[in-house]
Design a protein around this motif. Structure first.
Motif, mmCIF file in Angstrom:
data_model
loop_
_atom_site.group_PDB
_atom_site.id
_atom_site.type_symbol
_atom_site.label_atom_id
_atom_site.label_comp_id
_atom_site.label_asym_id
_atom_site.label_seq_id
_atom_site.Cartn_x
_atom_site.Cartn_y
_atom_site.Cartn_z
ATOM 1 N N ILE A 67 16.097 114.260 15.546
ATOM 2 C CA ILE A 67 16.945 114.301 14.361
ATOM 3 C C ILE A 67 16.116 114.784 13.181
ATOM 4 N N ALA A 68 16.377 116.019 12.766
ATOM 5 C CA ALA A 68 15.655 116.637 11.656
ATOM 6 C C ALA A 68 16.649 117.004 10.559
ATOM 7 N N LEU A 69 17.500 116.045 10.252
ATOM 8 C CA LEU A 69 18.569 116.216 9.274
ATOM 9 C C LEU A 69 18.197 115.597 7.932
ATOM 10 N N PRO A 70 18.960 115.891 6.856
ATOM 11 C CA PRO A 70 18.755 115.175 5.597
ATOM 12 C C PRO A 70 18.824 113.671 5.809
ATOM 13 N N SER A 71 18.092 112.936 5.009
ATOM 14 C CA SER A 71 17.885 111.505 5.234
ATOM 15 C C SER A 71 19.178 110.697 5.294
ATOM 16 N N PHE A 72 20.177 111.063 4.498
ATOM 17 C CA PHE A 72 21.413 110.283 4.470
ATOM 18 C C PHE A 72 22.210 110.406 5.768
ATOM 19 N N LEU A 73 21.835 111.347 6.640
ATOM 20 C CA LEU A 73 22.512 111.526 7.921
ATOM 21 C C LEU A 73 21.776 110.875 9.093
ATOM 22 N N HIS A 74 20.636 110.282 8.831
ATOM 23 C CA HIS A 74 19.843 109.718 9.927
ATOM 24 C C HIS A 74 20.608 108.633 10.687
ATOM 25 N N LYS A 75 21.253 107.734 9.956
ATOM 26 C CA LYS A 75 21.919 106.630 10.647
ATOM 27 C C LYS A 75 23.064 107.086 11.554
ATOM 28 N N PRO A 76 24.064 107.825 11.063
ATOM 29 C CA PRO A 76 25.191 108.152 11.943
ATOM 30 C C PRO A 76 24.786 108.937 13.185
ATOM 31 N N THR A 78 21.752 108.916 14.635
ATOM 32 C CA THR A 78 20.979 108.027 15.511
ATOM 33 C C THR A 78 21.911 107.122 16.290
ATOM 34 N N VAL A 79 22.896 106.545 15.630
ATOM 35 C CA VAL A 79 23.840 105.647 16.301
ATOM 36 C C VAL A 79 24.606 106.385 17.400
ATOM 37 N N LEU A 96 18.188 105.220 4.163
ATOM 38 C CA LEU A 96 18.099 105.092 2.716
ATOM 39 C C LEU A 96 18.332 103.671 2.222
ATOM 40 N N ASN A 97 18.740 102.765 3.120
ATOM 41 C CA ASN A 97 18.832 101.358 2.755
ATOM 42 C C ASN A 97 18.504 100.515 3.968
ATOM 43 N N LEU A 98 18.183 99.254 3.738
ATOM 44 C CA LEU A 98 17.689 98.398 4.816
ATOM 45 C C LEU A 98 18.772 98.040 5.821
ATOM 46 N N GLN A 99 20.015 97.943 5.374
ATOM 47 C CA GLN A 99 21.086 97.625 6.307
ATOM 48 C C GLN A 99 21.243 98.727 7.342
ATOM 49 N N ASP A 100 21.247 99.985 6.898
ATOM 50 C CA ASP A 100 21.350 101.099 7.842
ATOM 51 C C ASP A 100 20.158 101.123 8.787
ATOM 52 N N ALA A 101 18.962 100.895 8.233
ATOM 53 C CA ALA A 101 17.754 100.897 9.074
ATOM 54 C C ALA A 101 17.839 99.816 10.145
ATOM 55 N N ALA A 102 18.283 98.629 9.749
ATOM 56 C CA ALA A 102 18.395 97.527 10.709
ATOM 57 C C ALA A 102 19.424 97.842 11.786
ATOM 58 N N GLU A 103 20.543 98.462 11.389
ATOM 59 C CA GLU A 103 21.579 98.810 12.365
ATOM 60 C C GLU A 103 21.088 99.871 13.345
ATOM 61 N N ILE A 105 17.963 100.278 14.364
ATOM 62 C CA ILE A 105 17.071 99.587 15.302
ATOM 63 C C ILE A 105 17.882 98.778 16.297
ATOM 64 N N GLU A 106 18.903 98.080 15.795
ATOM 65 C CA GLU A 106 19.719 97.208 16.656
ATOM 66 C C GLU A 106 20.480 98.007 17.700
ATOM 67 N N VAL A 107 21.095 99.120 17.303
ATOM 68 C CA VAL A 107 21.902 99.884 18.256
ATOM 69 C C VAL A 107 21.024 100.525 19.324
ATOM 70 N N CYS A 108 19.814 100.918 18.963
ATOM 71 C CA CYS A 108 18.908 101.488 19.967
ATOM 72 C C CYS A 108 18.463 100.407 20.956
ATOM 73 N N GLU A 109 18.166 99.224 20.455
ATOM 74 C CA GLU A 109 17.791 98.124 21.346
ATOM 75 C C GLU A 109 18.957 97.745 22.256
ATOM 76 N N LYS A 110 20.156 97.696 21.703
ATOM 77 C CA LYS A 110 21.345 97.319 22.477
ATOM 78 C C LYS A 110 21.594 98.303 23.614
ATOM 79 N N ASN A 111 21.357 99.576 23.362
ATOM 80 C CA ASN A 111 21.616 100.608 24.362
ATOM 81 C C ASN A 111 20.379 100.951 25.189
ATOM 82 N N LYS A 112 19.306 100.170 24.988
ATOM 83 C CA LYS A 112 18.075 100.309 25.779
ATOM 84 C C LYS A 112 17.496 101.715 25.700
#
Length: 334
Positions: A67-76, A78-79, A96-103, A105-112
């Protein structure tokens, strides 16, 4: 291993060039809403170009998404990649915020699947050497550290950098490099004091980090700097000093205090710059971590921690007060 790249601008091209040098890795698809960028990278890699990220995930059978997109697109992105069962190599900042960062990490762990974040400074030879010397005790007890990173304003090339809601500005996008390095080298932060000044294409910030060890780090980041891009770092301890300056021909100098062993002389030991591209070292490392199931040099949690401090710098600038880390534990900073 099959790689798909989303974002075909400068860093997408860097990723593609790095993958071309990794054995048994093939880029199988590239994606960008800019058809010209996608076609140019498709021609370079020999992979098909896609306008739809969903189609690329389905049709390529990729194992990893870069993912080499603008930062605001990293979360969607990645998920979506993680929910499709793909490992993710994402450029910094993680979000760009901690809630997105935590989500993320969580979704990657959930999907192994694995999540890697490109804090590439850890792969630069001068910074790696500084970390090794600190860990080896060459500097003794660390007292004060300084770092600076400055260059032209990237919004002159890509307009989204000028919008804090998309890039996070000079602190979240640029200073975060040195924040991550200081956390890596010096440990946990106790408090943060930050200042930021913006005026047109000038975006300047400084931060003072007080570490639990008692060490203090002063960090500067500057977009709109009138000279060529530069980085400097200096770390001083009870036994000596480390200094790195990209403007010098020597990537790292080590100055040691006088001791009986060196007969009162002050010695500078130059370290030769590395001949390997740090981005290539980073990509190779992430691929090896997937193949061998190793922990990376920089973890997704490390990226979260760096973002936390960057946001604390902005909060301190907003309030004019120091931010103590226990105040924000478990809370989201916007």
């Amino acid at each position: 291993m099959k790689i798909a790249i989303v974002g075909c601008g400068g860093l997408g091209q860097v990723h593609a060039s790095c993958y071309a040098k990794v054995p048994d890795v093939t880029v199988v698809g590239v994606c960008d809403i800019d058809a010209d960028l996608a076609k140019a990278l498709a021609d370079k890699t020999g992979a098909p170009a896609y306008a739809s990220f969903t189609e690329m995930l389905i049709e390529t059978g990729c194992d990893v998404v870069s993912i080499a997109l603008p930062s605001f697109l990293h979360k969607p992105f990645t998920v979506q990649a993680a929910e499709a069962g793909k490992h993710v190599i994402c450029e910094k900042p993680i979000a760009l915020n901690l809630q997105d960062a935590a989500e993320m990490i969580e979704v990657c762990e959930k999907n192994k699947v694995r999540l890697f974040v490109g804090h590439v400074v850890r792969f630069f030879p001068e910074y790696k050497s500084m970390k090794q010397k600190i860990d080896a005790g060459a500097l003794g007890r660390i007292g004060v550290a300084h770092a600076k990173r400055a260059g032209g304003h990237p919004s002159e090339v890509r307009a989204w950098f000028g919008d804090d809601n998309k890039s996070g500005g000079v602190v979240v996008d640029l200073m975060v490099h040195d924040i991550d390095f200081m956390l890596w080298a010096l440990g946990k932060v106790r408090s943060v004091y930050g200042f930021r000044k913006r005026d047109g294409l000038l975006d300047y910030a400084s931060a003072t980090l007080l570490f639990e060890s008692g060490a203090v780090a002063n960090i500067e980041a500057h977009w709109g700097y009138p000279g060529p891009f530069l980085t400097t770092a200096e770390i001083s301890g009870s036994k000596g000093l480390l200094r790195s300056d990209s403007r010098k021909s020597k990537s790292l100098q080590v100055s040691k205090v006088a001791t009986a062993e060196n007969q009162g002389r002050v010695i500078e030991i130059p370290q030769s710059p590395g001949f390997e591209n740090p981005y290539e070292l980073e990509i190779r490392h992430f691929i090896d971590c997937i193949r061998d199931q190793h922990e990376p040099i920089v973890t997704a949690q490390d990226a979260y921690n760096a973002l936390e401090i960057a946001l604390a710098v902005l909060e301190s600038d907003r309030t004019g007060q120091a931010v103590f880390l226990e105040q924000i534990s478990g809370e989201e900073l916007q």
